[in-house]
Design a protein around this motif. Structure first.
Motif, PDB file in Angstrom:
ATOM      1  N   ASN A 106       3.851  -7.770   1.236  1.00  0.00           N
ATOM      2  CA  ASN A 106       4.858  -8.915   1.843  1.00  0.00           C
ATOM      3  C   ASN A 106       6.116  -8.702   1.119  1.00  0.00           C
ATOM      4  O   ASN A 106       7.110  -9.337   1.840  1.00  0.00           O
ATOM      5  N   GLN A 107       6.457  -8.507  -0.005  1.00  0.00           N
ATOM      6  CA  GLN A 107       7.626  -8.581  -0.536  1.00  0.00           C
ATOM      7  C   GLN A 107       8.234  -7.211  -0.316  1.00  0.00           C
ATOM      8  O   GLN A 107       9.147  -7.000  -1.230  1.00  0.00           O
ATOM      9  N   ASN A 108       7.615  -6.089   0.288  1.00  0.00           N
ATOM     10  CA  ASN A 108       8.087  -4.987   0.615  1.00  0.00           C
ATOM     11  C   ASN A 108       8.358  -4.124  -0.895  1.00  0.00           C
ATOM     12  O   ASN A 108       9.290  -3.453  -0.970  1.00  0.00           O
ATOM     13  N   SER A 109       7.501  -4.366  -1.803  1.00  0.00           N
ATOM     14  CA  SER A 109       7.425  -3.834  -3.165  1.00  0.00           C
ATOM     15  C   SER A 109       6.473  -2.421  -3.279  1.00  0.00           C
ATOM     16  O   SER A 109       6.570  -1.687  -4.130  1.00  0.00           O
ATOM     17  N   LEU A 110       6.143  -2.194  -2.002  1.00  0.00           N
ATOM     18  CA  LEU A 110       4.999  -0.852  -1.860  1.00  0.00           C
ATOM     19  C   LEU A 110       5.862   0.156  -1.261  1.00  0.00           C
ATOM     20  O   LEU A 110       6.601  -0.066  -0.343  1.00  0.00           O
ATOM     21  N   SER A 111       5.933   1.306  -2.108  1.00  0.00           N
ATOM     22  CA  SER A 111       6.624   2.609  -1.714  1.00  0.00           C
ATOM     23  C   SER A 111       5.495   3.327  -0.557  1.00  0.00           C
ATOM     24  O   SER A 111       4.367   2.980  -0.685  1.00  0.00           O
ATOM     25  N   GLN A 112       6.039   4.143  -0.059  1.00  0.00           N
ATOM     26  CA  GLN A 112       5.250   4.978   0.895  1.00  0.00           C
ATOM     27  C   GLN A 112       4.196   5.615  -0.070  1.00  0.00           C
ATOM     28  O   GLN A 112       2.910   6.061   0.226  1.00  0.00           O
ATOM     29  N   GLN A 113       4.716   6.111  -1.214  1.00  0.00           N
ATOM     30  CA  GLN A 113       3.720   6.794  -2.189  1.00  0.00           C
ATOM     31  C   GLN A 113       2.516   5.857  -2.755  1.00  0.00           C
ATOM     32  O   GLN A 113       1.423   6.155  -2.724  1.00  0.00           O
ATOM     33  N   ASP A 114       2.867   4.686  -2.743  1.00  0.00           N
ATOM     34  CA  ASP A 114       1.954   3.522  -3.283  1.00  0.00           C
ATOM     35  C   ASP A 114       0.850   3.445  -2.097  1.00  0.00           C
ATOM     36  O   ASP A 114      -0.348   3.388  -2.343  1.00  0.00           O
ATOM     37  N   VAL A 115       1.208   3.326  -0.691  1.00  0.00           N
ATOM     38  CA  VAL A 115       0.456   3.026   0.479  1.00  0.00           C
ATOM     39  C   VAL A 115      -0.505   4.470   0.321  1.00  0.00           C
ATOM     40  O   VAL A 115      -1.684   4.161   0.602  1.00  0.00           O
ATOM     41  N   ASP A 116       0.122   5.514   0.236  1.00  0.00           N
ATOM     42  CA  ASP A 116      -0.674   6.855   0.249  1.00  0.00           C
ATOM     43  C   ASP A 116      -1.619   6.761  -0.932  1.00  0.00           C
ATOM     44  O   ASP A 116      -2.829   7.141  -0.316  1.00  0.00           O
ATOM     45  N   GLU A 117      -1.586   6.405  -1.960  1.00  0.00           N
ATOM     46  CA  GLU A 117      -2.394   6.421  -2.873  1.00  0.00           C
ATOM     47  C   GLU A 117      -3.520   5.212  -2.865  1.00  0.00           C
ATOM     48  O   GLU A 117      -4.552   5.611  -2.926  1.00  0.00           O
ATOM     49  N   LEU A 118      -3.077   3.995  -2.207  1.00  0.00           N
ATOM     50  CA  LEU A 118      -3.935   3.178  -2.026  1.00  0.00           C
ATOM     51  C   LEU A 118      -4.996   3.668  -0.733  1.00  0.00           C
ATOM     52  O   LEU A 118      -6.301   3.347  -0.910  1.00  0.00           O
ATOM     53  N   LYS A 119      -4.553   4.183   0.139  1.00  0.00           N
ATOM     54  CA  LYS A 119      -5.173   4.815   1.280  1.00  0.00           C
ATOM     55  C   LYS A 119      -6.244   5.958   0.741  1.00  0.00           C
ATOM     56  O   LYS A 119      -7.273   5.788   0.940  1.00  0.00           O
ATOM     57  N   ALA A 120      -5.810   6.650  -0.280  1.00  0.00           N
ATOM     58  CA  ALA A 120      -6.656   7.578  -0.859  1.00  0.00           C
ATOM     59  C   ALA A 120      -7.669   6.975  -1.404  1.00  0.00           C
ATOM     60  O   ALA A 120      -9.040   7.446  -1.643  1.00  0.00           O
ATOM     61  N   LEU A 121      -7.575   5.998  -2.417  1.00  0.00           N
ATOM     62  CA  LEU A 121      -8.510   5.270  -3.130  1.00  0.00           C
ATOM     63  C   LEU A 121      -9.473   4.638  -2.364  1.00  0.00           C
ATOM     64  O   LEU A 121     -10.467   4.765  -2.390  1.00  0.00           O
ATOM     65  N   ILE A 122      -9.069   4.042  -1.220  1.00  0.00           N
ATOM     66  CA  ILE A 122      -9.931   3.400  -0.132  1.00  0.00           C
ATOM     67  C   ILE A 122     -10.843   4.333   0.479  1.00  0.00           C
ATOM     68  O   ILE A 122     -12.136   4.188   0.805  1.00  0.00           O
ATOM     69  N   LYS A 123     -10.382   5.431   0.819  1.00  0.00           N
ATOM     70  CA  LYS A 123     -10.970   6.716   1.346  1.00  0.00           C
ATOM     71  C   LYS A 123     -12.395   7.178   0.475  1.00  0.00           C
ATOM     72  O   LYS A 123     -13.305   7.297   0.632  1.00  0.00           O
ATOM     73  N   GLN A 124     -11.924   7.287  -0.776  1.00  0.00           N
ATOM     74  CA  GLN A 124     -12.798   7.829  -1.895  1.00  0.00           C
ATOM     75  C   GLN A 124     -13.832   6.621  -2.086  1.00  0.00           C
ATOM     76  O   GLN A 124     -14.894   6.911  -2.052  1.00  0.00           O
TER      77      GLN A 124
END
Length: 130
Positions: A106-124
């Motif tokens: 909500n604070q626009n503090s996530l970078s695209q890299q952060d989002v990609d890493e979170l998606k990979a963690l969730i997938k794992q």
């Protein structure tokens, strides 16, 4: 290095000393002061006091080699950061991670890299928990 001692409450200044020690150990207090001084000025006596506190807390130990003390961490960085993250999420967000991530999103503090890493963690996580 032991990984069963993530118990000590460590001040911000102590953490900075420990962080430098994690990067390269064993190290003398002079080595640690030199590395800390790359970011901001530190006094030798202050660092020695902080090292003494970390030893008393059971987070750092030392060996005496001739006339010098060689310091080493007794807790792995990963274990300490895991303990602190768990404690923070538990205290502030009642153990729920989603509000923490939502706050950053909500604070626009996530970078695209952060989002990609979170998606990979969730997938794992999904693969491991199906």
């Amino acid at each position: 290095m032991s990984n069963d001692n993530p118990k000590a409450d460590i001040s911000n200044a102590e953490f900075e000393v420990l962080d430098v020690l994690w990067d390269d150990y064993p190290a003398t207090s002079s080595d640690i002061v030199k590395r800390l001084n790359q970011k901001k000025p530190w006094h030798d006596k202050t660092v020695k006091t902080l090292l003494s506190r970390l030893v008393k807390k059971g987070v750092v130990d030392f060996d005496k080699a001739q006339r010098q003390y060689l310091y080493r961490p007794l807790i792995a960085r990963e274990d300490y950061t895991k303990k602190e993250a768990t404690s923070f999420v538990s205290r502030i967000f009642k153990g729920k991670v989603a509000p923490l991530v939502a706050g950053f999103a909500n604070q626009n503090s996530l970078s695209q890299q952060d989002v990609d890493e979170l998606k990979a963690l969730i997938k794992q996580w999904e693969q491991n928990n199906d």
